[in-house]
Design an enzyme around this catalytic site. Sequence first.
Site, mmCIF file in Angstrom:
data_model
loop_
_atom_site.group_PDB
_atom_site.id
_atom_site.type_symbol
_atom_site.label_atom_id
_atom_site.label_comp_id
_atom_site.label_asym_id
_atom_site.label_seq_id
_atom_site.Cartn_x
_atom_site.Cartn_y
_atom_site.Cartn_z
ATOM 1 N N LYS A 1 19.040 133.563 121.643
ATOM 2 C CA LYS A 1 19.871 134.270 120.669
ATOM 3 C C LYS A 1 19.345 135.684 120.482
ATOM 4 C CE LYS A 1 21.452 133.802 115.835
ATOM 5 N NZ LYS A 1 21.427 132.926 114.629
ATOM 6 N N SER B 1 25.723 131.522 113.085
ATOM 7 C CA SER B 1 25.689 132.762 113.838
ATOM 8 C C SER B 1 25.133 132.608 115.254
ATOM 9 C CB SER B 1 24.832 133.792 113.081
ATOM 10 O OG SER B 1 23.492 133.340 112.964
ATOM 11 N N SER C 1 23.198 128.193 110.612
ATOM 12 C CA SER C 1 23.607 128.934 111.808
ATOM 13 C C SER C 1 23.221 128.309 113.138
ATOM 14 C CB SER C 1 23.056 130.362 111.749
ATOM 15 O OG SER C 1 23.697 131.091 110.726
#
Length: 463
Positions: free
Chosen positions: A81, A156, A180
């Site tokens: 990420k 996210s 997330s």
Amino acid sequence: MSADLHWLGASDAVRAFAAKTLSPVDLLQALLARIDRLDPALNVFIRRDDEAALAAARAAEAEIGAGRIRGALHGVPVGIKDIIDVAGLPTTCHSAVLRDSIASTDAACVAKLRQAGAIVIGKLATHEFAIGGPSFDLPFPPARNPWNRDHHPGGSSSGSGAGLAAGFFPLALGTDTGGSIRNPASACGIVGLKPTYGLVSRRGVFPLAFSLDHVGPMTRNVADNALLLDCLAGHDPADSGSAVAPRSHYAAQLERGVRGLRIGFVRHFHEADLIADPEVAVALDEVARTLAAEGADIRTISLPTLGEFAAVNRVILTSEAWSIHAPWLRSRPGDYGKLARQRLAAGAFLQAGDLLAAQRQRKQMIAAVETALRDVDILLCASSMDPASRIEDADSTGRTYPRQARTPFNVTGHPALAMMAGLSHSGLPLSVQFAGRYFDEATVLRVARAWERAAGTDRMHPA
């Protein structure tokens, strides 16, 4: 095997490498070819690092030939990420604010993966600073859901979830401040674990809210999740939130089943606090029935309401996030996307008394969950109350995004895992969440594996 290399799990890949029926180079090349073909429509990657990844795969192959194995993930590709530092690559946080920011060193979690032999394949889409998305006014487009690209993949850690579901890599790292990791796990039908607060170092990860942030493993199956957590967990004295915890082999109990375990079903989360979509409610009942048939003792229990948990999470998150972003928001607000700017600016209107009240209530919520976990071994509850919304329908996304039961376990810091509970009539994943005692990820994973084995969720992939 070659036709299905993109669905090969990390554990199976490691065994194939050891048996020399597959090479790390062959696996990586197959995945890169799939990414070339499919990612233009999914937007999973912000930055690929093909040359370095291929060099690492060749080195891993040579080491296997020489009888040298670096670690438990030797030769396995992983996606990162893009709020997590990878040396030599930008950490953009999906934002124009940090578009040109190059990391000088690996984050602690990335360093641990390299030590275990994993191969970093690239940086993955996220929401801007892990809070502002899905957004279309950023330097990079938002990731899309592989089950239906017109739908949201959750956030996210959106690129991590979408990339796993699309068969781009078997392992990924995500972060979780209000859900997330577990949101994309729910939307994309993969396995996402938010570990106990402090179990995995956050050094080298751009913060959203210091006292709520977690780093955790995202995979397509439970065994790989346990394997990845084994490589990530451990105390880091350079992370002020890092915990000293007993080492555990997280896969040791995976096949023990659930017979004799007491599972507390938090029904009021989806039946009273936020009324779930009927398909979600049916799926949750099926999970409970299946685990009962496998020998678990299912009990209905109560916790504070989702509204109470959400209010505490919101005050703490926005207060801490404002403290991080205030200088940039004052000096260069136009470099933020609209959603991130709005959500982060809310912290400017909170006062010290608001934060202190939220922290006091947080202690009461921790006590309530701890009390419940004295009477049961695991909590079962909803994750998302709805299937994924259409990504370009801002009203639908704005309505459904907060309809979830993930934030309670950011507030309390208990480990929580989200995974597929089935498919909706429209072919989108439905989800379930399991939470457990502090540092008892092994039992959370054990229950998740029992459901996975019974329902076959690890064999369900997008067409």
